[in-house]
Design a protein around this motif. Structure first.
Motif, PDB file in Angstrom:
ATOM      1  N   GLU A   4      48.206 200.856  92.728  1.00  0.00           N
ATOM      2  CA  GLU A   4      48.279 199.753  93.693  1.00  0.00           C
ATOM      3  C   GLU A   4      48.343 200.324  95.111  1.00  0.00           C
ATOM      4  OE1 GLU A   4      52.114 197.323  94.246  1.00  0.00           O
ATOM      5  OE2 GLU A   4      52.722 198.845  92.818  1.00  0.00           O
ATOM      6  N   SER A   5      47.666 199.655  96.024  1.00  0.00           N
ATOM      7  CA  SER A   5      47.587 200.235  97.363  1.00  0.00           C
ATOM      8  C   SER A   5      48.665 199.658  98.268  1.00  0.00           C
ATOM      9  CB  SER A   5      46.193 200.016  97.948  1.00  0.00           C
ATOM     10  OG  SER A   5      45.952 198.636  98.044  1.00  0.00           O
ATOM     11  N   GLU A  63      45.768 207.964 100.377  1.00  0.00           N
ATOM     12  CA  GLU A  63      45.992 206.558 100.719  1.00  0.00           C
ATOM     13  C   GLU A  63      47.478 206.209 100.839  1.00  0.00           C
ATOM     14  OE1 GLU A  63      43.366 203.871 100.846  1.00  0.00           O
ATOM     15  OE2 GLU A  63      42.520 205.814 101.451  1.00  0.00           O
ATOM     16  N   ARG A  64      48.294 206.884 100.062  1.00  0.00           N
ATOM     17  CA  ARG A  64      49.688 206.455  99.912  1.00  0.00           C
ATOM     18  C   ARG A  64      50.707 207.436 100.456  1.00  0.00           C
ATOM     19  NH1 ARG A  64      50.287 202.410  96.459  1.00  0.00           N
ATOM     20  NH2 ARG A  64      52.455 202.998  96.173  1.00  0.00           N
TER      21      ARG A  64
END
Lengths: 224, 224
Positions: A4-5, A63-64
């Motif tokens: 999940e982003s 991304e995270r």
């Protein structure tokens, strides 16, 4: 690294709420990412024996998460330590009509969280690759990659990008329509730019050793 | 600001002892001063509610003290707070034969101490002058100086330059005479330089307003 982003809007917390007026706080995650991507050296803050310690180090990201070279602060980072990582780009001096209104055009990202030491060899290799490609794109394929011993000797930290504060100031001084405008003084911005220079070949090599394209083509391009 | 001057050799304390080998630690106060004088934005670290907070801010100095614009961290700086102030110049990427030996050429100064809020109006004005002239030489005489109200609205911090750690890395990669030299790869340094650009006149002014000499002549000069 869950699938999940992160939210495209940065969460407002006690630590990230913007309090001052003159700078523009941004809650846009894309702005955070742009600031992180424009640099490769951050300032890592930890609390060591009750006192603050701020050291420069290199970073990369996905991304995270932010990945940080942690050796500089490794003594102060035994497991689950709160950290603050700040990346700042200085874009110019704001030269106003009064000294009080002087300032700096800048972009800064302040990431708050708890650093995790990366121990899984696969994640460590992936994280180092992000860090290496962030600072020196193309070198991961070109240079010899870390072996098991080198991997073990490297301290890599991971920090979630969830909680961050972004501030940006751009443009002219703010006193162009105030009473000081009557002083008739020049005012404006003195820009500051950073750029890559001509690669310098290691003197241990023959001086005519060709510079690889992925390095040579950065010359003259802007950094930051 | 006592008359006696600080030691030209930086004291070695638990916080400033150099532990890593690859960078060169310097105990020369002149190197500290050169690093501070080459920049004008530092990273100020404080402990806020038990957690580190690192914010960029502007600074100036005299022989004994650093003066910092403290508004950014003022909530966390109520009297005698331990701080860490770091100034870093990134001079280039060190591109070695192996990823492990990659690094950064840099100069950094880490100042440890206890921040004092400057309250005496005379010292505050003198400190602000140092700060202003450090970032924008000539503007103290050119622009309107702070009035009493503005002085009161400015948070200025003072920090002794006594305890500081200096680290400098220069030159080529370190693996030019190791086994990786046999790989036949290019290695060297990609320099990074920062320079002042063309002054941008405030759009509130007529576009042909002449730029004062003390600003115009910085164009093209190196910063950092």
């Amino acid at each position: 690294m869950a699938a999940e982003s992160l939210s495209p809007r940065l969460p407002v917390t006690d630590r990230t709420r913007h309090r001052r007026l003159r700078e523009q706080g941004s809650l846009d995650r894309a702005e955070l990412e742009a600031i992180l991507d424009a640099g490769f050296v951050c300032h890592l803050g930890v609390v060591a024996e009750g006192r603050p310690l701020v050291v420069p180090t290199v970073y990369g990201r996905d991304e995270r998460q932010l990945y940080l070279h942690g050796s500089v602060a490794s003594r102060s980072l035994a497991g689950g330590t709160p950290v603050c990582v700040t990346v700042t780009h200085v874009d110019g001096l704001v030269l106003a009509r009064s000294v009080f209104e002087h300032g700096v055009n800048y972009r800064s990202a302040v990431v708050h969280g708890t650093a995790r030491k990366v121990t899984d060899p696969e994640e460590k290799l992936a994280g180092l690759r992000l860090l290496s490609e962030h600072a020196a794109p193309g070198q991961w394929s070109y240079a010899r990659r870390p072996n098991r011993r080198e991997l073990a000797a490297t301290t890599l930290l991971a920090l979630s990008l969830e909680e961050a504060s972004v501030k940006i100031r751009t443009g002219a001084p703010d006193d162009g329509d105030g009473p000081d405008a009557e002083l008739g003084l020049w005012a404006g911005v003195l820009p500051l730019t950073s750029a890559w220079g001509t690669p310098v070949t290691d003197p241990a090599l023959p001086p005519n050793t060709p510079v690889p394209g992925h390095i040579a083509r950065r010359e003259g391009t802007r950094h930051g």
